[in-house]
Design a protein around this motif. Structure first.
Motif, PDB file in Angstrom:
ATOM      1  N   SER A  74       0.815  -1.211   0.000  1.00  0.00           N
ATOM      2  CA  SER A  74       0.000   0.000   0.000  1.00  0.00           C
ATOM      3  C   SER A  74       0.851   1.265   0.000  1.00  0.00           C
ATOM      4  O   SER A  74       0.339   2.347  -0.190  1.00  0.00           O
ATOM      5  CB  SER A  74      -0.930  -0.001   1.201  1.00  0.00           C
ATOM      6  N   LYS A  75       2.156   1.140   0.205  1.00  0.00           N
ATOM      7  CA  LYS A  75       3.036   2.295   0.232  1.00  0.00           C
ATOM      8  C   LYS A  75       3.402   2.756  -1.181  1.00  0.00           C
ATOM      9  O   LYS A  75       4.064   3.760  -1.337  1.00  0.00           O
ATOM     10  CB  LYS A  75       4.298   1.968   1.019  1.00  0.00           C
ATOM     11  N   GLU A  76       2.983   2.016  -2.191  1.00  0.00           N
ATOM     12  CA  GLU A  76       3.309   2.342  -3.568  1.00  0.00           C
ATOM     13  C   GLU A  76       2.525   3.587  -4.018  1.00  0.00           C
ATOM     14  O   GLU A  76       1.298   3.629  -3.890  1.00  0.00           O
ATOM     15  CB  GLU A  76       2.956   1.141  -4.455  1.00  0.00           C
ATOM     16  N   THR A  77       3.245   4.571  -4.535  1.00  0.00           N
ATOM     17  CA  THR A  77       2.579   5.785  -5.014  1.00  0.00           C
ATOM     18  C   THR A  77       1.958   5.516  -6.385  1.00  0.00           C
ATOM     19  O   THR A  77       2.348   4.560  -7.063  1.00  0.00           O
ATOM     20  CB  THR A  77       3.581   6.946  -5.130  1.00  0.00           C
ATOM     21  N   PRO A  78       1.015   6.354  -6.815  1.00  0.00           N
ATOM     22  CA  PRO A  78       0.419   6.149  -8.141  1.00  0.00           C
ATOM     23  C   PRO A  78       1.459   6.160  -9.268  1.00  0.00           C
ATOM     24  O   PRO A  78       1.371   5.368 -10.199  1.00  0.00           O
ATOM     25  CB  PRO A  78      -0.555   7.321  -8.268  1.00  0.00           C
ATOM     26  N   ALA A  79       2.462   7.024  -9.181  1.00  0.00           N
ATOM     27  CA  ALA A  79       3.496   7.068 -10.213  1.00  0.00           C
ATOM     28  C   ALA A  79       4.299   5.767 -10.233  1.00  0.00           C
ATOM     29  O   ALA A  79       4.610   5.232 -11.309  1.00  0.00           O
ATOM     30  CB  ALA A  79       4.419   8.259  -9.975  1.00  0.00           C
ATOM     31  N   GLU A  80       4.628   5.244  -9.047  1.00  0.00           N
ATOM     32  CA  GLU A  80       5.356   3.973  -8.968  1.00  0.00           C
ATOM     33  C   GLU A  80       4.513   2.837  -9.511  1.00  0.00           C
ATOM     34  O   GLU A  80       5.030   1.936 -10.184  1.00  0.00           O
ATOM     35  CB  GLU A  80       5.773   3.692  -7.528  1.00  0.00           C
ATOM     36  N   LYS A  81       3.232   2.879  -9.220  1.00  0.00           N
ATOM     37  CA  LYS A  81       2.336   1.837  -9.712  1.00  0.00           C
ATOM     38  C   LYS A  81       2.269   1.862 -11.236  1.00  0.00           C
ATOM     39  O   LYS A  81       2.322   0.813 -11.878  1.00  0.00           O
ATOM     40  CB  LYS A  81       0.939   2.040  -9.120  1.00  0.00           C
TER      41      LYS A  81
END
Length: 111
Positions: A74-81
């Motif tokens: 859940s720590k993944e940012t939208p850009a990282e995703k």
């Protein structure tokens, strides 16, 4: 002090035999009961007692929290995703291209 007939007497830690603990652990690991249902069903007072038994006597690895392989942290940012999904898409496109090439080769060699 009296208890009603449908209530179980309060148990102490000394009451739990190893066979009893293993039986509870087995039923929880089979999925027959959740650990909270087992606690209520068998009249176990401690909130974490069944969890402690699962960690100590169970066959599953309870040392770290479960992380489903298809669910990213859940720590993944939208850009990282987006970057991760783009990499996965590129990998799948390459895999598809390789497999299609293999199918073409098989068609040419074996009809």
């Amino acid at each position: 002090m009296t208890t009603s007939s449908n209530q179980r007497p309060k148990r102490t830690q000394r009451d739990y035999t190893l066979a009893f603990k293993l039986g509870v652990v087995e039923r929880v690991e089979k999925g027959e009961l959740s650990y909270k249902q087992a606690q209520a069903h068998f009249g176990i007072q401690g909130r974490s007692t069944v969890l402690v038994w699962l960690r100590k006597h169970g066959r599953l690895d309870w040392s770290k929290p479960f992380q489903h392989p298809l669910m990213p942290s859940s720590k993944e940012t939208p850009a990282e995703k987006i970057k991760r999904l783009e990499r996965e898409l590129a990998d799948e496109k390459l895999r598809n291209k390789i497999l299609n090439g293999m199918v073409d080769i098989m068609d040419n060699e074996y009809g």
